[in-house]
Structures are given as C-alpha cells and as structure tokens.
Design an enzyme around this catalytic site. Structure first.
Site, PDB file in Angstrom:
ATOM      1  N   GLY A  69      35.619  17.827  14.578  1.00  0.00           N
ATOM      2  CA  GLY A  69      34.666  16.783  14.236  1.00  0.00           C
ATOM      3  C   GLY A  69      34.270  16.743  12.771  1.00  0.00           C
ATOM      4  O   GLY A  69      34.143  15.674  12.179  1.00  0.00           O
ATOM      5  N   THR A  70      34.068  17.907  12.184  1.00  0.00           N
ATOM      6  CA  THR A  70      33.636  17.938  10.779  1.00  0.00           C
ATOM      7  C   THR A  70      34.690  17.345   9.864  1.00  0.00           C
ATOM      8  O   THR A  70      34.386  16.524   8.989  1.00  0.00           O
ATOM      9  CB  THR A  70      33.294  19.375  10.357  1.00  0.00           C
ATOM     10  OG1 THR A  70      32.136  19.809  11.074  1.00  0.00           O
ATOM     11  CG2 THR A  70      33.002  19.448   8.861  1.00  0.00           C
ATOM     12  N   ASN A  92      23.251  14.851  18.657  1.00  0.00           N
ATOM     13  CA  ASN A  92      23.585  16.212  19.066  1.00  0.00           C
ATOM     14  C   ASN A  92      22.366  17.110  19.246  1.00  0.00           C
ATOM     15  O   ASN A  92      22.448  18.136  19.923  1.00  0.00           O
ATOM     16  CB  ASN A  92      24.526  16.852  18.036  1.00  0.00           C
ATOM     17  CG  ASN A  92      23.933  16.864  16.636  1.00  0.00           C
ATOM     18  OD1 ASN A  92      23.554  15.817  16.109  1.00  0.00           O
ATOM     19  ND2 ASN A  92      23.849  18.022  16.018  1.00  0.00           N
ATOM     20  N   SER A 120      36.109  15.810  18.921  1.00  0.00           N
ATOM     21  CA  SER A 120      36.362  17.236  18.704  1.00  0.00           C
ATOM     22  C   SER A 120      36.653  17.918  20.037  1.00  0.00           C
ATOM     23  O   SER A 120      35.829  17.868  20.958  1.00  0.00           O
ATOM     24  CB  SER A 120      35.158  17.896  18.033  1.00  0.00           C
ATOM     25  OG  SER A 120      35.454  19.224  17.650  1.00  0.00           O
ATOM     26  N   HIS A 163      36.779  21.021  21.236  1.00  0.00           N
ATOM     27  CA  HIS A 163      36.030  22.125  21.829  1.00  0.00           C
ATOM     28  C   HIS A 163      34.720  21.681  22.469  1.00  0.00           C
ATOM     29  O   HIS A 163      34.052  22.474  23.132  1.00  0.00           O
ATOM     30  CB  HIS A 163      35.773  23.229  20.796  1.00  0.00           C
ATOM     31  CG  HIS A 163      34.716  22.913  19.790  1.00  0.00           C
ATOM     32  ND1 HIS A 163      33.464  23.481  19.836  1.00  0.00           N
ATOM     33  CD2 HIS A 163      34.732  22.107  18.707  1.00  0.00           C
ATOM     34  CE1 HIS A 163      32.755  23.039  18.813  1.00  0.00           C
ATOM     35  NE2 HIS A 163      33.487  22.201  18.120  1.00  0.00           N
ATOM     36  N   THR A 168      50.923  20.943   8.884  1.00  0.00           N
ATOM     37  CA  THR A 168      51.697  21.112  10.111  1.00  0.00           C
ATOM     38  C   THR A 168      50.782  21.006  11.331  1.00  0.00           C
ATOM     39  O   THR A 168      49.773  21.702  11.422  1.00  0.00           O
ATOM     40  CB  THR A 168      52.410  22.475  10.118  1.00  0.00           C
ATOM     41  OG1 THR A 168      53.271  22.564   8.982  1.00  0.00           O
ATOM     42  CG2 THR A 168      53.229  22.656  11.387  1.00  0.00           C
ATOM     43  N   CYS A 200      25.353  24.070  13.920  1.00  0.00           N
ATOM     44  CA  CYS A 200      25.787  24.102  12.521  1.00  0.00           C
ATOM     45  C   CYS A 200      24.655  24.469  11.563  1.00  0.00           C
ATOM     46  O   CYS A 200      24.896  24.917  10.457  1.00  0.00           O
ATOM     47  CB  CYS A 200      26.366  22.742  12.130  1.00  0.00           C
ATOM     48  SG  CYS A 200      27.817  22.270  13.098  1.00  0.00           S
TER      49      CYS A 200
END
Length: 380
Positions: free
Chosen positions: A69-70, A149, A199, A201, A237, A324
C-alpha cells in the site's frame, strides 16, 4: 492468544501460503527471461494478474503489481503529479488519509505543487461540500480513502464520483487498502475512480505484495525505473510467488465477503454495546457507515499504549491507532482532524476483527477489559 489487530496485518491463510510455497519452489525463473523457466514464471504472473482483474471487474492491462500500500500510494500521488504537472499543480487529499498519501502530497509542496487538505466532520466523514469548494481549474488529483484505517469510517466515494462526473481533467484516487473484503466493490471502485491502491497482507496474503488499479488511458509516471517491467511502469523483478499468493488470497476474501460481514458486525456490536456501559469509555467508531471490523475507543486519562500493554499481558493483541505511527507515540491523526482534543485522542486504541475471530474471543476480551478498567480506576 487473541489477535484483534487485523487492520495492521492479517495472518496468511494456509491455502495462500501453500500457493506461495509451491510457486516459489517450482516456478523460480525470472519472468523477464527468454528461456522456458522464464516463460513459466511469466505465465503464472499474467494468470495472477488476470485473476485479480476479473475479481475486480477490470482489465488485466489495468493491474500493476507493487510491494504494498505505501508504495502504491506514493506511486499514484507522485507519479500522477509529475505526469500532469503541465496541466496544473493543485492536489486535494482528505485530512484523514494514511501517511503514505498525506506525506506524499505534502512532499510535493517542496516540488512546487499546491496541496489542500479537505476537512472531515466530527464523526470522521469527508465534508463533501467543503471539499467541493477547494476544487480549482488547475486541480489535477483528488485522493480520498475508501475507509479510514484508524476508526473505520467509510468515505463517500460514490458521492465524490458524482461530484467529479463533469470534471474529466481531475483524476480520482482511492486508497482501498482497508476496504477490500470488508466493503462491496461497487461502493469504492466506481467507474469514475481512476486509480486505486491495494495491499495483500491486509487480506491474508504474504507481506511485501500489493497492486494498483490504473484505469485504461490514464497516464502515470513511473516511481521506479530500470528494467522496464510492468509495461515499463514499475521496474523491478516481479515477486511471482507473492503475486500468485495474493491472487489466491483476494479470491478467498471476496468469496467469503457476504457471510463474513454479518459475523464481524455481530462481534463488533457486542463489544460496542458492552463498552458503552462504562462511564469513562469514549467510543470513536459510530454504528452507521463504519467498517464492520474496526472499533476504536479510549479509556479517559489512560494513554493508548498503556491500554495496549495491559491487554498484551493477557495475550490479547490490539493496537493504538495506525500501526505505521503507533511506535512514534503519536495521537490518532484522524481523531485530531475530527476535532478531538489531543488529551482524548491519546487514549485511543483500535480493535480490528477478522472472519477468523469468534464470539468466545469477544467474551474473553470483555472479561479482561473489566479487569483493566478496574485497575485504572485511580488514574481515571
């Protein structure tokens, strides 16, 4: 152990971990390589992209993989700003955005852009009328999260989409990190949304994998340059195993969406009803238009980190606000934006439930809460 911190991160589903392990073990070629091992990896990569696109009702060419997400928020905010700078340098973000959006926008001020923070109501919802007043002829981007959030307030993405219906020069970005699997897709992924961030996770995939949706025809400058991966938009990659696992996790999350909502809401309601009986408890997450899994509250005069550690002693894991910013000891930025005093905001803790939780855990939490509340009586 009782884990009530799912808005920070979720446990990887066993089937998702199995997919990751199988792909990492058997399909370990670089998808950019020309030989057969590279071709195998490329096929898995593109099959995963198509699965994610199909689940969202979008095109494969509109899905681009990131590390989470970041990165996705940084990429959209900065990439769009530089791509469209010749058309204007004014950007609007809501005052309760995740730091990945807000700090990216504020950094752009050092690059000559003008940033307005759209205010929210005292309940934590974007003030649509006041945001509309901020729109200018040189506005190029508006970014509003689908769901907050820190307290779980659901933002009016459909209403914003309607507001921008006749303003095609303004791109609309939605941070959907907390919303996926907890809200109907149609509530935040409208036809007017140009970019959205996700995101893995947050919905039981492995860490370090995410993706953005970028509407066909919408240009965005790369944040990472180099090898030209992801249609030359995000060089590095690709994490093929993580991407395959994320596609599996998204399918599982969306398949159980409807059944999971009622269970989450029932658990949340039991907790909220019980906590409301305590005179020194302030509940910040209201009943209407909030995510079914997030409940934020505070015990008067007790700092959030004290409450978190009190529960941790009983192996019950909750959070202060955003993971965060929790280690920095900051008061919930969302609550400050809502007009909550610093003193009250510093008491905030967040419970974030998941479909894996059950009512027995809720009952155990409430039993321990009663003990914690009694232990803090002198301080209160």
């Amino acid at each position: 152990m009782i884990y009530f911190d799912n808005a920070a991160t979720t446990q990887v589903y066993p089937d998702v971990l199995k997919t990751y392990t199988e792909v990492a073990t058997k399909i370990w070629g670089n998808p950019s390589s020309l030989h057969n091992l590279g071709s195998q990896a490329s096929r898995v990569l593109e099959a995963s992209r198509k699965q994610i696109a199909d689940l969202l009702g979008k095109k494969s060419s509109e899905i681009f993989f990131t590390s989470g997400g970041t990165e996705g928020d940084n990429w959209v905010i900065k990439g769009l700003a530089f791509e469209r700078a010749r058309l204007g340098k004014h950007i609007i973000v809501s005052s309760i955005e995740h730091p990945a959006v807000k700090e990216s926008a504020l950094w752009l001020k050092t690059q000559g852009f003008e940033i307005d923070l759209a205010p929210v109501t005292k309940e934590g919802f974007l003030d649509l009328a006041k945001m509309a007043e901020l729109i200018r002829p040189d506005t190029i981007l508006i970014s509003v999260m689908a769901a907050n959030n820190e307290i779980g307030s659901i933002q009016p993405i459909k209403a914003i989409s309607d507001l921008l219906a006749d303003k095609p020069t303004i791109s609309l970005h939605v941070d959907a990190v907390q919303a996926i699997g907890k809200m109907p897709l149609s509530d935040f992924l409208t036809d007017r949304v140009d970019f959205a961030t996700f995101s893995g996770h947050k919905f039981h995939s492995v860490r370090g994998v995410g993706f953005i949706y970028a509407k066909e025809g919408k240009k965005i400058s790369p944040l990472l340059t180099g090898g030209g991966q992801e249609s030359d938009k995000r060089s590095t990659t690709e994490n093929v195993a993580g991407i395959a696992a994320t596609a599996k996790a998204l399918r599982l999350a969306l398949n159980q969406f409807e059944a999971g909502q009622s269970r989450l809401l029932a658990m949340k309601q039991v907790i909220a009803d019980e906590l409301s009986q305590y005179s020194d408890v302030v509940i910040f997450s209201q009943k209407s238009n909030f995510l079914p899994n997030i409940l934020t509250f505070g015990i008067k005069n007790i700092r959030g980190e004290v409450t978190v550690h009190a529960f941790e002693k009983h192996q019950i894991y909750i959070s202060t606000t955003s993971a965060c910013s929790s280690k920095a000891g900051k008061a919930a930025g969302t609550l400050i934006a809502m007009g909550v005093s610093q003193k009250i905001a510093q008491t905030a803790v967040r419970i974030s439930l998941d479909e894996e939780n059950d009512m027995s855990e809720v009952e155990q939490f409430l039993t321990i809460f009663k003990q914690v509340y009694a232990q803090t009586q002198k301080v209160r």
